[in-house]
Design a protein around this motif. Structure first.
Motif, short mmCIF file in Angstrom:
data_model
loop_
_atom_site.label_atom_id
_atom_site.label_comp_id
_atom_site.label_asym_id
_atom_site.label_seq_id
_atom_site.Cartn_x
_atom_site.Cartn_y
_atom_site.Cartn_z
N VAL A 165 1.05 -8.04 3.95
CA VAL A 165 1.05 -6.12 3.69
C VAL A 165 2.24 -5.72 4.35
O VAL A 165 2.63 -5.78 5.12
N LEU A 169 -6.29 -2.42 4.03
CA LEU A 169 -6.06 -3.46 4.45
C LEU A 169 -5.69 -4.29 5.72
O LEU A 169 -5.85 -5.05 5.97
N THR A 184 3.21 -1.34 4.18
CA THR A 184 2.73 -0.07 3.95
C THR A 184 3.58 0.91 3.62
O THR A 184 4.72 0.49 5.04
N GLU A 226 1.20 -1.38 -0.17
CA GLU A 226 0.14 0.00 -0.15
C GLU A 226 1.08 1.26 -0.16
O GLU A 226 2.11 1.34 1.01
N THR A 269 -7.63 2.89 3.30
CA THR A 269 -6.89 2.27 3.12
C THR A 269 -7.38 1.84 4.32
O THR A 269 -6.53 0.03 4.34
#
Lengths: 435, 435
Positions: free
Chosen positions: B103, B93, B105, B81, B89
């Protein structure tokens, strides 16, 4: 992570300055470490050479002189090695890995020679191999290179990785004193060993350069692949020549990725070099270490901190121990050897460097033209020249552009033989600025 | 690692400057990444707000506007991300983690507010959560804090973590110009956003400080816990007052572990401060970032590099992606949230700081005595005083020793009201030297 977990049992090999600090930190920070790992860490045994020595804070009942037995003991999960040297340490660590133990080591000499063997056993038997403390002490450097920059392409690593030589060069720069007396002073203050060879002749830095190059370029580089020049030939004349040009002298470990028409290769070298006083590495004085890393996407990075000493080295070892222990608790694996790129290592003669040359010449017409002709003949391009007449002779300082090291050496050899060159006052490589 | 392995499929959220760089690097370095991971990495989809925009090098067939669908798609292993902001967002997530995805980010705002929520889902559903790019761009900093220093006790983190404000303060120091015109210049050169609030008012730095403090002290610290002062009140008078004392002004993020008789706590703050020009952070100019870390065993460490920009941020993201992908291939887990210490966060009033105070006062007997009495009354000890008579008045500069911030503020307030004090020229905290 709160249910009681099986303790992680650690065998410690060596209980000198670093080992004692490890024992202290393991004891003092036990609750914190247990929280971070998810299981308590306990010492299973400590291998030492002599049992009788006073070791304050170290539980005497854990001491043993039988390292070989300790490293394969069934209750041991992790072997932490802070003895150094190649044998018998290598055999003990190989045996530990073959017994499925994970290994944390601070042993640069061993890693720079036998990383391949150790990684092979780690790979076959599943134990982790971590060695952050082997290069630049407490500075988190290997993990960033191995992991943080794993998505990038490292092009160059340049650093001050030996505290003893940096202390000596810093002192020479400050006082103008010679190498021999400064080394003596360093020994007196505890910054140089009784036998300083490994440090001052660049062996220590070369081992570290080999490790850095291996990780940076995914290529197996050993200490023998590293071109090595120590600092014993650095003179007060070199120091003052550097100073006159706004530069200072540092012993640098340099690892480069070289793109040529025949493909990629790597060049790894350790030598003293002049760097501009405005360069961030110029401000790294005394026993501190610092390493510059250049990567394609990340750009320039610098890592700075204490490169040696009991507590800093113990910090790096314990960071690795936490990683290894966590892998045991959660069932993970640390990074394996990454040598897939297998790039050729170029000899220094083909490496591209720059020279600073300071000459004492006769002060008469035609001298500069003759000297310049020698550079031209070797296809070495000159970046800057400074000539100053004195009573009966002249000082001539030349800084070159980048050129193959072999061409630069031949140029210097030929110039030294010219009849009007009274003395080659200082020859030194130049780093840290656009060429 | 040589047998063909199942590709790791990546969903990319956002395709601006950073996203485009990620796509480029994933493509260009595909063979290297595959070798390092043990499996190829492939883009499964790229979520964008508008499909039509020109994105050179980005495969159009991978674009989608349906991020919510993409993050839970069964073929996706990892969600990367680089959109930023809190909602939507955060929801995407959380959904990705609940679907078992890992994930990566770069989202500091989200991490500084909701790290706890994200880690909880990561813990429950087994996906990794990495966020190196959220603080100090390309500089490998979070991994060293989370992993390399996991065996040490971090006592202090102090850094320059916002490039825009550092660019503005560097320029003000260089030119002597005022804040407003320098901000305009920075915007013109692309170093400040059209709406610079998040940078110049310190929100960006406060988010990063919260993340750094959380990792360093194993305590959940959110942006709201961080005391925050931006740079808009910094005047040319402050800059020249700093210069007169051999100091320069930087916007610092400071995270401290504080030992008091009631136990440990943490103090986290962002504000401009004077530091000595000899301090390593003083040389960090323009858009660069640097962070000092002090740990009990490791001592002082510094990390330096580019704090923002497409390629540097992409480098940090890809480093995380390699780690996450390796964990998927070899079956490991990244570090989980470590908030076991759960230390209280102290308000700024209780934090211990030092002030530099520059006053314009009447040039007559008794002034210094009266001013000094105010300091004494608040139990603030004075480190240095400089008084210089001018034609009709006098300049009085006072630097204090460390004292509670609340006491320092009250002292300044009371002094400002004294009849012979014509003007409080500059008040600024002092950092980076022994107190």
């Amino acid at each position: 992570m709160s249910e009681p977990a099986k303790p992680i049992k650690v065998a410690l090999l060596g209980c000198g300055t670093v080992g004692t600090e490890i024992v202290r930190l393991l004891t003092e920070q036990a609750p914190d470490l247990a929280s971070r790992i998810g299981a308590p860490v306990e010492l299973a045994g400590i291998a030492v050479r002599r049992l009788g020595k006073a070791r304050p804070g170290v539980p005497a009942e854990l001491l043993t002189t039988d390292a070989a037995e300790l490293v394969t003991r069934p209750d041991v999960d992790v072997v932490v090695e802070v003895i150094g040297g190649i044998e018998p340490t290598r055999t003990w660590l190989i045996d530990a890995l073959r017994a499925g133990k994970s290994v944390v080591t601070a042993n640069k000499t061993l890693l720079a020679e036998h990383a391949g063997d150790l990684f092979a056993e780690s790979d076959t038997f599943g134990g982790d191999l971590y060695f952050e403390a082997a290069v630049a002490g407490a500075i988190p450097l290997l993990r960033p290179l191995r992991e943080s920059l794993a998505g990038d392409r490292i092009t160059r690593v340049m650093g001050i990785v030996n505290g003893t030589t940096n202390f000596i060069l810093s002192a020479m720069d400050e006082t103008g004193a010679g190498y021999a007396e400064t080394l003596e002073e360093a020994a007196r203050l505890g910054y140089a060993e009784a036998d300083p060879t490994a440090d001052v002749d660049g062996y220590d830095a070369a081992s570290k350069a080999a490790i850095l190059a291996s990780l940076s370029f995914h290529t197996r580089v050993t200490a023998g692949d590293v071109y090595r020049e120590g600092i014993s030939a650095v003179t007060p004349a070199d120091v003052s020549a550097a100073r006159a040009l706004g530069r200072t002298i540092k012993l640098l470990a340099i690892c480069e990725r070289v793109d040529t028409p025949d493909g990629e290769s790597v060049a790894v070298r350790v030598h003293p070099a002049m760097i501009p006083r405005t360069h961030p590495l110029a401000g790294v004085n005394g026993a501190f270490n610092a390493v510059f890393v250049e990567a394609e996407a990340a750009g320039q990075l610098m890592f700075y901190g204490q490169g040696a000493g009991g507590a800093p080295t113990a910090s790096a070892v314990l960071g690795d121990l936490v990683a290894v222990a966590r892998n045991l608790v959660v069932g993970g694996r640390g990074p394996r050897e990454s040598a897939y790129a297998d790039l050729p290592v170029r000899p220094i003669a083909q490496a591209s460097t720059r020279y600073h040359i300071s000459l004492d010449v006769a002060d008469r017409a035609g001298v500069l033209a003759a000297v310049a002709a020698v550079f031209a003949e070797h296809e070495v391009s000159i970046s800057a020249v400074r000539q100053e007449g004195r009573a009966t002779d002249a000082s001539l300082v030349i800084v070159t552009h980048s050129a193959p090291d072999a061409a630069l050496r031949s140029t210097v050899d030929k110039i030294a033989g010219l009849p009007f060159v009274h003395e080659v006052v200082s020859v030194m490589r130049v780093e840290g600025e656009e060429s």
